[in-house]
Design a protein around this motif. Sequence first.
Motif, short mmCIF file in Angstrom:
data_model
loop_
_atom_site.label_atom_id
_atom_site.label_comp_id
_atom_site.label_asym_id
_atom_site.label_seq_id
_atom_site.Cartn_x
_atom_site.Cartn_y
_atom_site.Cartn_z
N ALA A 479 12.21 27.86 -7.40
CA ALA A 479 11.47 28.96 -8.48
C ALA A 479 12.77 29.97 -8.82
O ALA A 479 12.95 30.37 -10.03
N ILE A 480 13.60 30.13 -7.80
CA ILE A 480 14.76 30.95 -8.20
C ILE A 480 15.59 30.61 -9.39
O ILE A 480 16.10 31.07 -10.31
N ALA A 481 16.02 29.22 -9.06
CA ALA A 481 16.81 28.54 -10.04
C ALA A 481 16.05 28.39 -11.47
O ALA A 481 16.87 28.67 -12.43
N ALA A 482 14.88 28.32 -11.38
CA ALA A 482 14.13 28.32 -12.76
C ALA A 482 13.96 29.65 -13.45
O ALA A 482 14.40 29.47 -14.53
N ALA A 483 13.76 30.72 -12.54
CA ALA A 483 13.80 32.19 -13.19
C ALA A 483 15.22 32.54 -13.86
O ALA A 483 15.27 33.07 -14.72
N ILE A 484 16.23 32.08 -13.16
CA ILE A 484 17.66 32.41 -13.63
C ILE A 484 17.89 31.64 -14.82
O ILE A 484 18.68 32.02 -15.77
N SER A 485 17.45 30.43 -14.84
CA SER A 485 18.34 29.38 -16.00
C SER A 485 17.03 29.28 -17.24
O SER A 485 17.59 29.13 -18.30
N GLY A 486 15.83 29.84 -16.86
CA GLY A 486 14.73 29.71 -17.89
C GLY A 486 14.30 28.24 -18.07
O GLY A 486 13.51 28.29 -18.88
N HIS A 487 14.51 27.39 -17.09
CA HIS A 487 14.05 26.09 -17.31
C HIS A 487 13.92 25.25 -15.86
O HIS A 487 14.64 25.97 -14.89
N LEU A 488 13.11 24.37 -15.63
CA LEU A 488 13.24 23.76 -14.45
C LEU A 488 14.47 23.24 -14.12
O LEU A 488 15.23 22.82 -14.92
N MET A 489 15.11 23.46 -12.89
CA MET A 489 16.38 23.01 -12.68
C MET A 489 16.51 22.75 -11.16
O MET A 489 15.69 23.38 -10.22
N ASP A 490 17.53 21.74 -10.74
CA ASP A 490 17.66 21.31 -9.51
C ASP A 490 18.71 22.61 -8.81
O ASP A 490 19.79 22.88 -9.39
N VAL A 491 17.93 23.12 -7.93
CA VAL A 491 19.00 24.30 -7.20
C VAL A 491 19.99 23.73 -6.71
O VAL A 491 21.14 24.61 -6.48
N ARG A 492 20.21 22.69 -6.28
CA ARG A 492 21.53 22.02 -5.71
C ARG A 492 22.74 21.80 -6.65
O ARG A 492 23.86 22.00 -6.32
N LYS A 493 22.43 22.02 -7.93
CA LYS A 493 23.40 22.09 -9.08
C LYS A 493 24.29 23.40 -8.99
O LYS A 493 25.39 23.40 -9.46
N LEU A 494 23.51 24.33 -8.43
CA LEU A 494 24.23 25.82 -8.70
C LEU A 494 25.33 26.01 -7.62
O LEU A 494 25.83 26.79 -7.70
N PHE A 495 25.25 25.20 -6.47
CA PHE A 495 26.11 25.59 -5.47
C PHE A 495 26.71 24.29 -4.53
O PHE A 495 26.17 23.05 -4.95
N HIS A 496 27.63 24.36 -3.83
CA HIS A 496 27.90 23.11 -2.93
C HIS A 496 26.93 23.14 -1.86
O HIS A 496 26.24 24.00 -1.45
N ALA A 497 26.57 21.86 -1.63
CA ALA A 497 25.44 21.53 -0.61
C ALA A 497 25.46 22.50 0.68
O ALA A 497 24.57 23.10 0.88
N GLU A 498 26.71 22.65 1.17
CA GLU A 498 26.65 23.44 2.45
C GLU A 498 26.23 24.94 2.30
O GLU A 498 25.74 25.83 3.14
N GLU A 499 26.22 25.34 0.95
CA GLU A 499 25.97 27.01 0.71
C GLU A 499 24.60 27.01 0.78
O GLU A 499 23.91 28.05 0.78
#
Length: 759
Positions: A479-499
């Motif tokens: 939901a955070i990823a969607a809010a920031i990007s404005g569309h449905l988004m894979d949150v994993r694309k925003l960070f390295h997995a370990e983060e």
Amino acid sequence: MSSEPRNPCTLYDKIWNNHIVLSSPSIANDSPQIVYVDRHLVHEVSSPQAFSGLWAAKRSVRRPDCTLATADHNVPTTPRADGQLFEAEKYIHDKASRAQYMALEKNVRKSGIPYYGLKDIRQGIVHVIAAEQGFILPGTVCVCGDSHTSTLGAFGALAFGIGTSEVEHVLATQTLRLCKSKNMRITISGSLTPGVTSKDLILHIIGVIGTAGAVGFVIEYGGETVKDMNMEERMTMCNMSIEAGARAGLVEPDEVTFTYLYGRPMAPSSNENAEDGTAWDQAMAYWKTLKSDTGAIFDREVIICAEDIAPSVTWGTSPEDNVPITGQVPDPSLIENPQRQQAVEKSLSYMDLQPGTRMEDIVINKVFIGSCTNSRITDLRAAAHVLSLLGPTAKVASGVQAMIVPGSGVVKRQAEEEGLDVLFRRAGFDWREPGCSMCVGLNSDQLGNGERCASTSNRNFRDRQGTGGRTHLVSPGMAIAAAISGHLMDVRKLFHAEELIQPKKISNHTLPSTLFGNPEAHTLPLIQDNLAQTPASVRQSRQFISVQGVSVPLEMENIDTDMLIPAPLVKGLTRTGLASALFNRFRSDPVSGQDTDFILNKIPFTRAKIMVCSGANFGCGSSREHAVWALKDFGIACVIAPSYGEIFFNNCLQNGVLPISLSQSTCQILVEYAYTGGFMDVDLVKEQILCVDTGVSFSFRTDPVNRQRLLKGTDDIDVTLEHVQDIVEYELQRKTKYRWLELGFKSGFRKTITNDLSW
């Protein structure tokens, strides 16, 4: 309360056996039995008619000390200023919502039920406060007039939703008449990968087994993945068991459970100097026996591999309509089953989506983080963790409105003490007061027509979050990823997995010091034996012998209760006046308000007495009894379908509406006959359906107990009151065998404000 040696039992079997009030060899396994209820949760939407029925029959609440009430479903989430002299008349602007709230306050005061009102920091979503206060305990039976009570099965409790008539039954007798469900075990092996949560897991499970995959079952979740979850992750998973059709979902209690409960206000006390000092040790000894025995038989087993699961998102109008965020909108032309193909086509039309569209290309207008699924402190921490990784410049995308609604005042205060609200506000999120909010759209937090929302709630039904609103179910991080990007988004694309792995040092059960204080509780009246009988006029309204008339055909599967009656139309205090609400969003254009060409608007079906549906799982979804009241008010006295949502089926029986289950092929034959407008005759005495114009007849079977109840017009309370002495004897045994259920609960109301944070 049986102590006889038994064959290897499942966890569900053990809880069930320990709560049978009346055990007799003459009672068949598939017949209703009287089951004792340890904990009853009450809220403002499903209770007004229950209390009205109770008072009309001159009965009282049998165990107010085992009941807890709060207002959550339609209360506003707009700011409640500190020091404000709270007045419901001014704060709750909607007249119908205000009436339900005031009715609840009146009823709890009259009955002596402990209550968390809007002035109490512990007010919140009923399934959130029950857990954080220690009201729910392992091995208990807990019910509420809300279908997501299964949330509390995470504690190793049998927790499930009930209809308003059953709410009245529990208020009057502290029992229910229930048929035992079958056992299902879902084992999840391995570990969830970074960025994948228990919300993604349960969506995946529902996608695998289907919305009706667990109808008639109680699910036990197990495996390495479940053992590694914290309590609040387990609650998210159990919460959506009802979306797979299950009566309930539960998890074996373990050290995670015990650590979470230790020291909570209504949990058993561990203070050796207290009146109930040994209660914790006694409770623990019992709780550790609550596990399925080796060799216990499950009627169905499902195996899920955690590593196969990606962040999930829904594309349609049922929780089973979900794919990985890396996937695409499905193509209905590739679906072989005609009925499923038609359902997918209708879903995509409503959602305004084209087959083959990448999920990450879907633009959203709103984001909602909240609900009894994902509004707890660990949910908010997960959301805040994603925001913190994005840095101080992260902002909600232009054109997107995003809100965060904590599950309780306690959660809100704790989040503020940790500074989570600062992160949210800085990014442009609206920080709200606790309540159900946009999950159900009973207050002003709603989607507009055509608006699209990434939501952490539990249902993406048509019109669920607002007329014409389109819901995509996701986890808090997504939901955070969607809010920031404005569309449905894979949150994993925003960070390295370990983060995406949150620091383990954050405890999931540390609560703020202002947690305690007495609820708006009242002097508890003595337990009374409610011997009054249901008035004759009410018995007559619950009677069904036969019906003849036009039958209306429907060719849809998974007709949920929000389709039968939209949530915003349930804000009344009576059981009548709902005829126009039946299938309202189908019968009336949401923009123009004009009648549509839906079949209930067409002659002769405007005067239908029988409803025939060829699709399975009729009445799935919410426990709100209003769906049945709307059917009955319209004139429908009988529903024929291949299968039903269990709560809806029981609600029909409580209101003199006959639900008949027949094979899908037979239902299709009846649907085709119904299209001709010919009369149909349904006779419960003969257990026969006659197509009058053709002379073709079909037999059906009804449970003998339910059949007699409908023919006589009796209800469960009348039947149960014949065994009031058995209830008294059960309660006497309960006080000895499970004393912590009495003492621990009462001590929770005696605690005062403290600075002790150790628990």
